[in-house]
Design a protein around this motif. Structure first.
Motif: not given
Length: 443
Positions: A15-19, A270-272, A294-301
């Motif tokens: 999710t982090c990579a995509r955003h 960082y850690g997510i 919550t993992g998805r929200m971590h990545g987005e944030t």
């Protein structure tokens, strides 16, 4: 330019990579030893049960990563060299980074018991575990699942789908008694037994007995009862996958220690996701959050911070959902197994014993949490009620707004309201659904 390096290809890391990719051309490298491509971990059980194939669990086509210039590296991370800003793989390959995101997920907890390394003893967290379970359960007759949580019930359902006899060992007096209030746990326990699963409560595993070939042949409980079995599912929980970070300079405890911006003690690291532990947990939240959403929200944030918009984590009221065999479960807010003196519970159970609702509220009548079984409530509505500190009376009157069951399903608002009025001497009447309110919430 060195890339953003992400260790782990689960929901948080991807999710982090995509955003980040949506708004930046900075190089991104994802390292994973589990699988090359991202997949829906929560769907593993359906592969085993024959409802899906592995390729059906991948949300994106394999070409997605190359098309979006996200480099995938298969390999085990041996250590992180923060002084030289590089990740060292077990193969010896070194990958330099500008920013490092640790999203290494969890691993199954394995107790230090005699015989725990026997063939046919395993946990269930990732795709390699599923492949191992597939191999080790071919042709077997009986299995034991040790544990009383969500992974345990998933493993039991998987095994029963192949007509394998299952005994479930739960050390508490009721199923998942550390999380569910007693009446809720008893409801699920009855349902487990209806599915021909031998649920043994107050029973704890002590020893695993292998045969001459090193394969499990039986287990022994702490009360010295021996049970023959061909497979043992260890479902006593998971823990953050952080072994490769020991003595590496990045602060760790139960997980990678982070603040509300997912920053570690090392600059640009960082850690997510499942592997992190918040130094200062938010109210109503646990230090370690091992939940898909919550993992998805971590990545987005975190992606916002990486894109020069430093953003803190604000997940809102707690929420989770699961499935106990045929019973769907949702929990909102704060509904712990035990109740404090300043709280009150309302509990309604339908006559079949498969549908129920529990609402918890404080001395001022403010709704604090809801558990629901066998029917669906709308997350946006419950979330709004909790954020706005709505009262239990308001929630009972407006239950129709929260109903998320499909059309023509039986509605229970009248029965729930009647039980609430009886228990608390009220004269509330359920109101009709307000589409105007719902549309406002869905905007």
């Amino acid at each position: 330019m060195n890339p953003i390096v992400i260790i782990g290809n689960g929901i948080a890391g991807i999710t982090c990579a995509r955003h980040v990719r949506k708004k930046s051309d900075q190089p991104i490298t994802v390292i994973s030893a589990e699988t090359k491509h991202f997949y829906a971990r929560t769907a593993l059980m359906y592969i085993y049960m024959g409802h899906m194939k592995y390729e059906h669990t991948k949300p994106y086509e394999d070409f997605f990563w190359e098309k979006n210039k996200i480099k995938l590296v298969e390999g085990f991370v041996e250590k992180v060299d923060t002084q030289n800003t590089m990740v060292v793989l077990s193969s010896g390959e070194k990958i330099s980074y500008d920013k490092l995101i640790i999203a290494s997920g969890s691993i199954s907890r394995m107790p230090a018991l005699k015989g725990v390394d026997s063939k046919g003893v395993q946990g269930l967290y990732g795709y390699p575990d599923l492949l191992q379970m597939e191999a080790d359960t071919k042709g077997i007759k009986h299995a034991v699942v040790a544990g009383g949580g969500l992974i345990a019930i998933e493993m039991a359902e998987m095994l029963r789908s192949r007509n394998i006899g299952v005994t479930m060992l739960v050390r508490e007096p009721v199923y998942w008694g550390t999380v569910l209030p007693e009446a809720d746990a008893l409801l699920i326990g009855r349902h487990i037994k209806e599915h021909h699963i031998n649920l043994k409560v107050n029973t704890e595993l002590q020893e695993i007995v292998p045969d001459e070939q090193g394969r499990i042949k039986s287990i022994i409980t702490k009360n010295r009862e021996e049970m023959p079995c061909d497979f043992l599912g260890m479902a006593i929980g998971v823990k953050p996958n952080i072994g490769f970070l020991i003595n590496g300079g990045i602060e760790i405890d139960k997980g990678v220690l982070v603040n509300h911006y997912f920053e570690t003690n090392i600059a640009n690291v960082y850690g997510i996701g499942d592997c992190v532990q918040f130094k200062d947990p938010l109210p109503g939240r646990k230090p370690v959050e091992q939940i898909w959403y919550t993992g998805r929200m971590h990545g987005e944030t975190l992606a916002k911070t990486l894109l020069n918009n430093r953003t803190s984590y604000k997940p809102g009221p707690y929420f989770n959902s699961a499935k106990f065999l045929d019973i769907e479960y949702q929990t909102y807010g704060d509904v712990t197994a035990t109740i404090s003196e300043d709280m009150t519970d309302f509990f309604w159970e339908e006559a079949t014993g498969k549908i129920a609702l529990r609402a918890r509220f404080d001395a001022d009548g403010i709704l604090k949490g809801v558990n629901v079984y066998g029917m669906r409530l709308r997350h946006a509505v419950l979330n709004d009620w909790l954020i706005k500190n709505q009262t239990i009376d308001y929630a009972i009157e407006h239950l129709a707004d929260a109903n998320f069951d499909p059309e023509f399903y039986k509605a229970y608002e009248i029965a729930i309201t009647e039980k609430y009025n009886h228990d608390f001497g009220k004269q509330l009447k359920p109101r009709k659904r307000s589409w105007k309110r719902l549309l406002q919430l869905m905007k």
